[in-house]
Design an enzyme around this catalytic site. Structure first.
Site, short mmCIF file in Angstrom:
data_model
loop_
_atom_site.label_atom_id
_atom_site.label_comp_id
_atom_site.label_asym_id
_atom_site.label_seq_id
_atom_site.Cartn_x
_atom_site.Cartn_y
_atom_site.Cartn_z
N GLY A 13 10.36 81.46 84.94
CA GLY A 13 10.93 82.74 84.51
C GLY A 13 10.04 83.39 83.47
N ILE A 14 8.74 83.08 83.51
CA ILE A 14 7.81 83.55 82.47
C ILE A 14 7.59 85.06 82.53
N ARG A 38 6.56 84.14 90.90
CA ARG A 38 6.87 84.30 92.32
C ARG A 38 5.79 85.14 92.97
N LEU A 69 12.26 78.87 92.20
CA LEU A 69 13.38 77.95 92.01
C LEU A 69 14.04 77.57 93.33
N SER A 139 24.36 81.24 79.13
CA SER A 139 24.71 82.62 78.77
C SER A 139 26.13 82.74 78.22
N GLU A 141 27.98 84.94 79.08
CA GLU A 141 28.81 85.32 80.23
C GLU A 141 29.68 84.15 80.68
N TYR A 162 27.37 85.35 88.90
CA TYR A 162 26.29 84.96 87.97
C TYR A 162 26.83 83.96 86.95
N ARG A 197 13.18 94.79 77.76
CA ARG A 197 14.38 94.52 78.55
C ARG A 197 14.27 95.23 79.90
N VAL A 202 22.20 97.68 80.39
CA VAL A 202 22.71 98.94 79.85
C VAL A 202 21.93 99.48 78.64
N ARG A 230 29.75 94.02 73.16
CA ARG A 230 28.79 92.92 73.23
C ARG A 230 28.24 92.61 71.85
N PRO A 292 33.73 94.47 89.46
CA PRO A 292 35.06 94.10 89.99
C PRO A 292 35.88 93.33 88.95
P1 NAP Z 1 14.90 88.56 83.27
O1 NAP Z 1 14.11 89.54 82.48
O2 NAP Z 1 15.76 89.03 84.39
O3 NAP Z 1 13.85 87.47 83.83
C1 NAP Z 1 14.23 86.55 84.81
C2 NAP Z 1 13.03 85.73 85.20
O4 NAP Z 1 13.42 84.84 86.27
C3 NAP Z 1 11.86 86.56 85.75
O5 NAP Z 1 10.66 85.96 85.35
C4 NAP Z 1 12.04 86.42 87.25
O6 NAP Z 1 10.86 86.61 87.98
C5 NAP Z 1 12.47 84.96 87.32
N1 NAP Z 1 13.07 84.62 88.60
C6 NAP Z 1 13.97 85.31 89.34
N2 NAP Z 1 14.21 84.68 90.48
C7 NAP Z 1 13.46 83.56 90.49
C8 NAP Z 1 13.24 82.52 91.42
N3 NAP Z 1 13.86 82.51 92.60
N4 NAP Z 1 12.40 81.53 91.10
C9 NAP Z 1 11.73 81.54 89.92
N5 NAP Z 1 11.88 82.51 89.00
C10 NAP Z 1 12.72 83.51 89.29
O7 NAP Z 1 15.83 87.69 82.31
P2 NAP Z 1 15.73 87.48 80.71
O8 NAP Z 1 16.53 88.54 80.05
O9 NAP Z 1 14.34 87.23 80.32
O10 NAP Z 1 16.58 86.14 80.57
C11 NAP Z 1 15.97 84.85 80.67
C12 NAP Z 1 17.03 83.83 81.08
O11 NAP Z 1 18.08 83.81 80.12
C13 NAP Z 1 17.71 84.10 82.42
O12 NAP Z 1 18.03 82.86 82.99
C14 NAP Z 1 18.99 84.81 82.03
O13 NAP Z 1 19.97 84.62 83.03
C15 NAP Z 1 19.32 84.10 80.74
N6 NAP Z 1 20.06 84.87 79.73
C16 NAP Z 1 19.66 86.11 79.37
C17 NAP Z 1 20.33 86.77 78.36
C18 NAP Z 1 19.90 88.14 77.89
O14 NAP Z 1 20.70 88.81 77.22
N7 NAP Z 1 18.66 88.56 78.15
C19 NAP Z 1 21.43 86.16 77.73
C20 NAP Z 1 21.79 84.87 78.13
C21 NAP Z 1 21.10 84.23 79.12
P3 NAP Z 1 10.43 88.08 88.57
O15 NAP Z 1 9.76 88.80 87.43
O16 NAP Z 1 9.52 87.72 89.69
O17 NAP Z 1 11.70 88.75 89.02
O1 F7E Z 2 25.95 95.12 80.77
C1 F7E Z 2 28.46 97.77 80.77
C2 F7E Z 2 28.69 96.59 81.69
O2 F7E Z 2 24.16 94.71 82.44
C3 F7E Z 2 26.55 95.14 79.49
C4 F7E Z 2 22.37 89.79 81.23
O3 F7E Z 2 21.19 89.60 80.50
O4 F7E Z 2 23.68 89.63 79.23
C5 F7E Z 2 23.40 90.46 80.33
O5 F7E Z 2 24.58 90.69 81.09
C6 F7E Z 2 27.86 95.90 79.54
C7 F7E Z 2 28.77 95.45 80.70
O6 F7E Z 2 24.52 93.10 80.50
C8 F7E Z 2 26.60 100.26 82.62
O7 F7E Z 2 29.87 96.78 82.48
C9 F7E Z 2 28.36 100.21 81.38
O8 F7E Z 2 30.07 95.32 80.23
O9 F7E Z 2 23.53 95.27 80.05
P1 F7E Z 2 24.45 94.61 80.98
P2 F7E Z 2 25.56 91.92 80.78
O10 F7E Z 2 26.36 92.13 82.01
O11 F7E Z 2 26.30 91.69 79.51
C10 F7E Z 2 24.21 88.33 79.55
C11 F7E Z 2 24.43 87.57 78.28
C12 F7E Z 2 23.42 87.62 80.58
O12 F7E Z 2 23.36 86.41 80.60
C13 F7E Z 2 22.89 88.43 81.71
O13 F7E Z 2 21.82 87.76 82.36
O14 F7E Z 2 27.57 97.27 79.80
N1 F7E Z 2 27.87 98.95 81.41
N2 F7E Z 2 27.62 101.03 82.10
C14 F7E Z 2 26.77 98.95 82.18
N3 F7E Z 2 25.90 97.97 82.50
C15 F7E Z 2 24.85 98.29 83.28
N4 F7E Z 2 23.96 97.34 83.59
N5 F7E Z 2 24.66 99.58 83.74
C16 F7E Z 2 25.51 100.60 83.45
O15 F7E Z 2 25.33 101.74 83.88
#
Ligand code: NAP
Ligand code: F7E
Length: 353
Positions: A13-14, A38, A69, A139, A141, A162, A197, A202, A230, A292
């Site tokens: 996930g680099i 990938r 993965l 997460s 979540e 998810y 990001r 959002v 959040r 949903p």
């Molecule tokens: P991100 O920007 O969506 O990055 C996800 C990474 O996973 C990308 O490098 C992506 O590669 C890779 N990936 C997707 N499908 C894959 C596969 N089949 N095999 C190998 N790699 C794959 O996510 P992030 O925000 O950096 O978050 C990093 C991790 O923390 C994720 O697991 C996410 O679910 C978790 N997380 C994020 C948050 C947050 O708020 N950011 C909070 C809690 C947990 P591509 O570039 O090729 O798509």
């Molecule tokens: O949504 C609301 C939406 O997609 C935040 C991922 O990194 O953090 C992330 O998940 C909130 C939600 O993040 C839009 O309904 C309103 O309530 O930015 P988001 P997320 O769903 O919290 C967690 C910790 C992870 O682990 C995940 O990988 O914002 N919202 N309007 C919207 N969200 C999006 N995306 N787009 C809209 O237009």
């Protein structure tokens, strides 16, 4: 005096937001970093381009390897080849809204993919005789509908495919830790953002649109539920927590959060006032962005990580919002220059953003 051997890290996930900040952190600490990428028909290494150097040069600190993965044999091979001291599993289909449309795929990568990497890790640890350490990106979540504040003792109540998949990955990690005595730590990270990001989350969707609206490149911003709340921190602070978990004497599960709690509307108001845009004139609701089942409110209690690891966030909510607006204003300025030179720029915001 002999120098300590260079530590090697393997990051799955680099290419993502966190992967790029973690790579910077590890290189600054002298690690040799290996990343799994990938194969895609276009380049997907934008977030790493400033760190990457020609692999033909001697001793480059970052090396990239194709893998997925979904492909257990390749993960196993990479672990044997690289012999890492630390493994970080950040790979995921990480978009919650998309996971409702692609539930089976999300489960395969987020849950079963984590298991594939963990099993490769278990065999590698056994066969190499080393004591490698493993980080799993859990997460907030996973808490879903459990009322805030959430900490390590809060029951999981996932509200999306998810989140269900992340719960499975979490428990696979706990089980392997207990069954085989391996060093596996689960981070339970609350939302963390940055100028890197993904544009369909959002916060970034908002700051990206505000820059474009301000410069006349876009008229409207379509959003879903503005009432969701959040606990938003900065990704650079959060990757430091990941690393600290793997330096600690014992493996465990750690909530990482700021303790703040803002609505999407509050984020929008702050970003818009900083950008100098009247958001009420340009924001419209669009049903496609509602989920949903929604996660209404997340607010983390990270007292364990603060006490045990000595971690604390350094970047405030205000600084986070400003850095994202500043960055995206600059990007919009670059787009405007292209438009004025006669180029066409693509509209932003994906079908599921
Ligand atoms: P991100 O920007 O969506 O990055 C996800 C990474 O996973 C990308 O490098 C992506 O590669 C890779 N990936 C997707 N499908 C894959 C596969 N089949 N095999 C190998 N790699 C794959 O996510 P992030 O925000 O950096 O978050 C990093 C991790 O923390 C994720 O697991 C996410 O679910 C978790 N997380 C994020 C948050 C947050 O708020 N950011 C909070 C809690 C947990 P591509 O570039 O090729 O798509
Ligand atoms: O949504 C609301 C939406 O997609 C935040 C991922 O990194 O953090 C992330 O998940 C909130 C939600 O993040 C839009 O309904 C309103 O309530 O930015 P988001 P997320 O769903 O919290 C967690 C910790 C992870 O682990 C995940 O990988 O914002 N919202 N309007 C919207 N969200 C999006 N995306 N787009 C809209 O237009």
């Amino acid at each position: 005096m002999t120098e300590a051997p260079t530590k090697k890290a393997l990051i799955c996930g680099i290419t993502g937001q966190d992967g790029s900040y973690l790579t910077e952190l590890l290189i600054s600490k002298g690690y040799e970093v290996h990343g799994v990428i990938r194969r895609t028909s276009t380049f997907n290494t934008d977030r790493l381009d400033h760190i990457y150097s020609d692999p033909h040069e001697k001793r480059v600190p970052l090396q990239l390897h194709f893998g997925d993965l979904a492909n257990a044999a390749r993960l196993r091979h990479l672990m044997e080849l690289i012999q890492p001291d630390e493994i970080y599993n950040l790979g995921a289909q990480s978009h919650v809204r998309v996971s409702f449309d692609q539930a089976e795929y999300t489960a395969d990568i987020v849950a079963t993919g984590a298991l594939r990497l963990l099993e490769a890790f278990r065999d590698y640890a056994r066969e190499s005789g080393k004591q490698p350490r493993y980080y799993q990106a859990g997460s907030s979540e996973m808490f879903g509908a459990s009322a805030p504040p959430q900490n390590e003792a809060t029951p999981f109540y996932p509200r999306s495919p998810y989140a269900v998949s992340k719960v499975a990955a979490h428990w696979y990690g706990v089980n392997q830790r207990e069954a085989y005595g391996l060093f596996i730590s689960n981070g339970i990270l609350f939302n963390h953002e940055s100028p890197r990001r993904g544009e369909t989350f959002v916060t970034r969707k908002i700051t990206r649109a505000l820059g474009r609206i301000k410069l006349g490149l876009q008229e409207k911003l379509y959003l879903g539920n503005l009432d969701a709340r959040r606990d938003w921190g900065h990704a650079a602070d959060y990757v430091r927590a990941m690393w600290m978990m793997l330096q600690h004497s014992e493996a465990g599960d750690f909530v990482v959060a700021t303790g703040g709690n803002y609505s999407v509307r509050e984020f929008l108001e702050l970003a818009a006032s900083y950008a100098g845009v009247d958001w009420e004139k340009c924001v419209e609701k669009d049903a496609r962005y509602f989920r949903p089942t929604e996660v209404d409110s997340l607010q983390g209690d990270s007292s364990k990580a603060r006490r045990v690891l000595g971690w604390e966030p350094e970047i405030s909510f205000d600084e986070l919002v400003r850095s994202m607006v500043d960055h995206d204003m600059e990007l919009a300025q670059q787009e405007l220059t292209l438009v004025r030179a006669g180029h066409k720029v693509a509209p932003r915001g994906g079908a599921h953003g």
